[in-house]
Enzyme design. Structure first.
Site, PDB file in Angstrom:
ATOM      1  N   ARG B 258      -3.662   6.793   7.830  1.00 33.73           N
ATOM      2  CA  ARG B 258      -2.491   6.251   7.129  1.00 33.73           C
ATOM      3  C   ARG B 258      -1.852   7.392   6.349  1.00 33.73           C
ATOM      4  O   ARG B 258      -2.394   7.832   5.346  1.00 33.73           O
ATOM      5  CB  ARG B 258      -2.947   5.116   6.203  1.00 33.73           C
ATOM      6  CG  ARG B 258      -2.014   4.844   5.043  1.00 33.73           C
ATOM      7  CD  ARG B 258      -2.277   3.533   4.355  1.00 33.73           C
ATOM      8  NE  ARG B 258      -3.521   3.456   3.584  1.00 33.73           N
ATOM      9  CZ  ARG B 258      -3.750   4.084   2.423  1.00 33.73           C
ATOM     10  NH1 ARG B 258      -2.849   4.875   1.892  1.00 33.73           N
ATOM     11  NH2 ARG B 258      -4.905   3.927   1.800  1.00 33.73           N
ATOM     12  N   HIS B 262      -0.952   2.920   0.677  1.00 36.87           N
ATOM     13  CA  HIS B 262      -1.478   1.642   1.178  1.00 36.87           C
ATOM     14  C   HIS B 262      -0.362   0.606   1.253  1.00 36.87           C
ATOM     15  O   HIS B 262      -0.138  -0.023   2.275  1.00 36.87           O
ATOM     16  CB  HIS B 262      -2.598   1.142   0.269  1.00 36.87           C
ATOM     17  CG  HIS B 262      -3.008  -0.262   0.569  1.00 36.87           C
ATOM     18  ND1 HIS B 262      -3.695  -0.596   1.711  1.00 36.87           N
ATOM     19  CD2 HIS B 262      -2.793  -1.417  -0.094  1.00 36.87           C
ATOM     20  CE1 HIS B 262      -3.888  -1.912   1.725  1.00 36.87           C
ATOM     21  NE2 HIS B 262      -3.345  -2.426   0.647  1.00 36.87           N
ATOM     22  N   TYR B 271      -6.267   9.228  -5.417  1.00 33.97           N
ATOM     23  CA  TYR B 271      -7.595   9.202  -4.819  1.00 33.97           C
ATOM     24  C   TYR B 271      -7.785  10.109  -3.601  1.00 33.97           C
ATOM     25  O   TYR B 271      -8.874  10.181  -3.056  1.00 33.97           O
ATOM     26  CB  TYR B 271      -8.001   7.768  -4.465  1.00 33.97           C
ATOM     27  CG  TYR B 271      -6.992   7.020  -3.603  1.00 33.97           C
ATOM     28  CD1 TYR B 271      -6.931   7.233  -2.238  1.00 33.97           C
ATOM     29  CD2 TYR B 271      -6.118   6.097  -4.176  1.00 33.97           C
ATOM     30  CE1 TYR B 271      -6.023   6.553  -1.456  1.00 33.97           C
ATOM     31  CE2 TYR B 271      -5.195   5.405  -3.401  1.00 33.97           C
ATOM     32  CZ  TYR B 271      -5.151   5.645  -2.040  1.00 33.97           C
ATOM     33  OH  TYR B 271      -4.246   4.963  -1.264  1.00 33.97           O
TER      34      TYR B 271
HETATM   35  C1  LIG Z   1     -10.123 -11.103   1.636  1.00 36.72           C
HETATM   36  C2  LIG Z   1      -9.308  -9.991   1.074  1.00 36.72           C
HETATM   37  N1  LIG Z   1      -9.824  -9.212   0.114  1.00 36.72           N
HETATM   38  C3  LIG Z   1      -9.081  -8.239  -0.439  1.00 36.72           C
HETATM   39  C4  LIG Z   1      -7.805  -8.011  -0.026  1.00 36.72           C
HETATM   40  C5  LIG Z   1      -6.962  -6.937  -0.688  1.00 36.72           C
HETATM   41  N2  LIG Z   1      -6.685  -5.867   0.240  1.00 36.72           N
HETATM   42  C6  LIG Z   1      -5.538  -5.811   0.924  1.00 36.72           C
HETATM   43  S1  LIG Z   1      -5.504  -4.563   2.004  1.00 36.72           S
HETATM   44  C7  LIG Z   1      -7.015  -4.018   1.522  1.00 36.72           C
HETATM   45  C8  LIG Z   1      -7.611  -2.815   2.178  1.00 36.72           C
HETATM   46  C9  LIG Z   1      -7.668  -2.967   3.647  1.00 36.72           C
HETATM   47  O1  LIG Z   1      -8.235  -1.846   4.258  1.00 36.72           O
HETATM   48  P1  LIG Z   1      -8.350  -1.783   5.826  1.00 36.72           P
HETATM   49  O2  LIG Z   1      -9.005  -2.996   6.346  1.00 36.72           O
HETATM   50  O3  LIG Z   1      -8.950  -0.484   6.176  1.00 36.72           O
HETATM   51  O4  LIG Z   1      -6.828  -1.849   6.327  1.00 36.72           O
HETATM   52  P2  LIG Z   1      -5.646  -0.852   5.967  1.00 36.72           P
HETATM   53  O5  LIG Z   1      -5.040  -1.329   4.698  1.00 36.72           O
HETATM   54  O6  LIG Z   1      -6.208   0.498   5.864  1.00 36.72           O
HETATM   55  O7  LIG Z   1      -4.683  -0.995   7.094  1.00 36.72           O
HETATM   56  C10 LIG Z   1      -7.538  -4.839   0.539  1.00 36.72           C
HETATM   57  C11 LIG Z   1      -8.835  -4.634  -0.118  1.00 36.72           C
HETATM   58  C12 LIG Z   1      -7.300  -8.850   0.989  1.00 36.72           C
HETATM   59  N3  LIG Z   1      -6.059  -8.714   1.459  1.00 36.72           N
HETATM   60  N4  LIG Z   1      -8.056  -9.831   1.511  1.00 36.72           N
END
Ligand SMILES: Cc1ncc(C[n+]2csc(CCOP(=O)(O)OP(=O)(O)O)c2C)c(N)n1
Ligand SMILES: [Mg+2]
Lengths: 327, 362
Positions: B258, B262, B271
């Site tokens: 990415r 985020h 970070y």
């Molecule tokens: C059940 C849940 N817990 C926490 C979140 C908050 N949250 C949104 S995106 C994210 C990180 C996601 O990381 P990843 O799965 O690697 O996907 P990326 O954002 O890197 O595409 C978090 C913790 C959420 N959306 N759903």
């Protein structure tokens, strides 16, 4: 005396309790190195090390379930779930174990733990970031549910929650995380869980509310004052166990009750409060109990949120309606 | 089979184009018509244009929270290109390229990020579920879609997208387990972009790779260079074909990055090191595909300039339309709760409508 906003007060309470009690550990998604997406746990890892403040995988059931084990084995976990809408994957642990361990083991195992998370709407966020799920927790016997509305209360209540021998759900109204600042004493104090706060005295009507709605209610009350109407406003501070005494006493004085909640209307905390008033102060009522709440629909995405969130105008209208009943 | 040749346990990663667009193994280059190769390039560029502009609109206060895709275009476009029209897609929230590749109107996608549920109402002939915010919950839906197809005698395949962090949720594991047990025709596509907000991938798992997790559930996984659209395509194509033949699920780990924050609420400088980002910029999926196409005489600076300008204008038009007509209609927040409004909702609807009408808000 430090002047802090609500989220800083969370951080301050955590900092002081971690200092005071080495068994307090803080963890959650992004809660370690970064200090949380809302910065509630900022500097804690640096100050207390990664053993006491750490990041977790994205695993809410894991976070809460592991906290149960830690609490049984001598720690006091204070876990952060990232948003109200992401508490749901942890519900199995919360309902099946967090709330029941003391009773199940007949007091052998107890869970001095806190589950804290930002709650409520009004920040124009994505889906699942705007829910007000307090009643989902309040309906579970064995849990205490706390929701502060000011920085002073935040510190006192969170400190009490961490020291409480039983699990506490600590809901932080994110809409007012940074809305205003207040002096927060450095010295040790707790606000008793289970006690409401009369934030404004009055005689025409009792308004019970909590969290971010306290501010909106006070705004509406200011308008009502201009019309010569003086409601009493009770900030619950704790949703479960409910401070029944405070509510009943006030209603006996005013003869009217209005409950303001951000969550959807049906089957909510307001319903419980009104049932209580009917049971305990029925003969004192001069008007039907009333509620201001969201309609019974799924929280809309931000472009529709203004039609959903209870607002000061709605509260003001309801105040007039209740006060002018049969006059 | 590629899944056998590229075992994650041997530290292998499928790669066809290196970061400079050189073909590493001619025998792996898929047979894609020239016209389609050009279209894939255009879809990646269009994705990037739309993505950057969305970010800009957000900074200007015209768009709400937005999750950028920059750097992950090959994962998204390449995998979606391997699907047939009848196949199902269960997205997370960072798959703009896949949505566009499957033919969703950008206006609809923007409408969602603009904060209107109508943006989740995709055209009837496109098989995409709405954005799923609760991490990895959609993985189970993909399994169900495939199970239903099998029970109904259809050869539809499903694909679930999720991130590296998504593999930490219980739902992810339940989905893989179910898919393994029922041999569901599901492709699990993990966009391993190295980060979950501020948390690096080694805090999500102690496994060497995400791909290897498939083996614990009784099926195969493969790690591919997620910035190489050809590798992503061939791996997904093989997984889809195996699913269609009744050979069960596959887990694909698209190794990517990415490049942006985020979401628009995030500040990645808190970070991660700028140097890491720079290194990954070198591995840009569009850059290498551009070189590859140029060498094949299918692409030029001129074409790119012209296309990007057109894309820019089209994106601008789409967003302006959203701005003009994208506000949520009051009725819609009540209308879709049930097939028919309940008496209680009817009453609340009337009450709220009157309230907002009196105030000139409707
Ligand atoms: C059940 C849940 N817990 C926490 C979140 C908050 N949250 C949104 S995106 C994210 C990180 C996601 O990381 P990843 O799965 O690697 O996907 P990326 O954002 O890197 O595409 C978090 C913790 C959420 N959306 N759903
Ligand atoms: Mg990720």
């Amino acid at each position: 005396m430090p002047v802090l906003n609500n989220v800083q007060a969370v951080n301050y309470a955590l900092m002081q309790e971690m200092e005071r009690d080495p068994s307090v550990v803080v963890f959650g998604e992004d809660a370690g190195y970064e200090g949380g997406v809302f910065r509630a746990t900022v500097d804690l890892q640096e100050k207390f090390g990664v053993e006491r403040c750490f990041d977790t995988p994205i695993s809410e059931s894991g976070i809460v379930g592991a906290a149960v084990g830690m609490a049984i084995n001598g720690l006091k976990p204070v876990v952060e779930l990232q948003f109200c809408g992401f508490t749901y994957p942890a519900f199995n642990q919360i309902i099946s174990h967090v709330s029941r361990m003391r009773n199940r083991s007949r007091g052998r195992f107890t869970l001095p733990m806190v589950i804290r998370f930002p709650s409520g709407g009004g920040i124009r966020a994505l889906e699942h970031h705007s829910e007000s799920p307090e009643v989902l927790f309040a309906h579970i016997p064995g849990l205490k549910i706390v929701m502060p509305s000011t920085p002073y209360d935040t510190k006192g209540l969170l400190t009490a929650a961490i020291r409480d021998p039983d699990p506490v759900i600590f809901m932080e109204p994110k809409r007012i995380y940074r809305a205003f600042k207040q002096e927060v004493p450095e010295e040790d104090y707790v606000i008793e869980i289970g006690k409401a706060n009369v934030v404004k005295e009055g005689e025409d009507l009792t308004i019970v509310t909590w969290g971010a709605m306290v501010k909106d209610t006070l705004k509406a009350v200011e308008e009502a004052n201009k019309k010569g109407i003086f409601p009493e406003v009770i900030d619950l501070r704790t949703i479960a166990p409910l401070d029944r005494e405070a509510i009943i006493q006030s209603v006996k004085k005013t003869g009217r009750i209005l409950v303001v909640q951000e969550a959807v209307k049906s089957f909510g905390v307001a319903s419980e409060i009104i049932a209580l008033v009917n049971e305990k102060a029925f003969l004192h009522l001069e008007a039907p109990p009333a509620r201001v709440a969201a309609p019974d629909i799924i929280v809309p995405l931000p472009r529709g949120e203004q039609y959903y969130m209870p607002n000061p105008d709605m509260i003001y209208e309801k105040i007039l309606e209740v006060v002018n009943f049969l006059t | 089979m590629l899944v056998d040749q590229y075992s994650p346990f041997e530290g292998k990663m499928l790669q066809i184009l290196d970061k400079d667009g050189n073909v590493l193994d001619e025998s792996l280059v898929p047979q894609i018509p020239d016209e389609d190769l050009v279209k894939l390039m255009k879809t990646m560029l269009y994705t990037r244009t739309a993505d950057r502009k969305a970010l800009m609109y957000q900074r200007q206060g015209r768009m709400l929270t937005y999750a950028p895709n920059e750097g992950q275009e090959a994962c998204q476009v390449g995998s979606a290109y391997a699907l047939a029209k009848k196949d199902w897609m269960a997205p997370a929230f960072r798959e703009l390229g896949a949505w566009l590749q499957r033919g969703v109107d950008l206006k609809t996608i923007f409408l969602y990020w603009y904060g209107n549920e109508m943006g989740s109402k995709v055209a009837d002939d496109i098989r995409i579920l709405p954005v799923s915010i609760p991490i990895s919950s959609q993985c189970l839906h993909a399994v169900g879609l495939a199970m239903a197809a099998r029970k109904r005698g259809l050869d539809e395949v499903s694909i679930a997208y999720f991130g590296d962090g998504g593999t930490s949720e219980g739902d992810f594991h339940e989905a893989l387990n179910l898919a393994g047990v029922y041999k569901a025709a599901t492709v699990f596509f993990c966009q391993n972009n190295q980060w979950s907000i501020s948390v690096p991938k080694h805090f999500q798992t102690a496994s060497e790779t995400f791909a290897q997790k498939a083996y614990a559930y009784g099926f195969k996984g493969i790690k591919v260079d997620g910035n190489d659209i050809l590798a992503v395509y061939v791996a997904t194509k093989e997984a889809v074909e195996r699913g269609r033949k009744g050979e069960g699920p596959t887990l694909i780990e698209g190794y990517t990055y990415r490049l942006g924050p985020h979401t628009t609420s995030d500040d990645p400088t808190r970070y991660r090191e700028e140097q890491e980002v720079d290194e990954w910029r070198e591995k840009d999926p569009i850059k290498r595909f551009r070189i590859y196409l140029e060498r094949r005489g299918l692409w030029s600076d001129e074409m790119e300039k012209q296309f990007v300008q057109e894309a820019d204008e089209e994106v601008e038009r789409a967003f302006k339309e959203v701005e003009q007509s994208g506000n949520t209609q009051f009725d819609d927040i009540f209308k879709y709760q049930y097939e028919k409004m309940t008496p209680l909702l009817e009453e609340q609807y009337a009450e709220y409508k009157a309230f907002f009408q009196e105030r000139g808000m409707l």
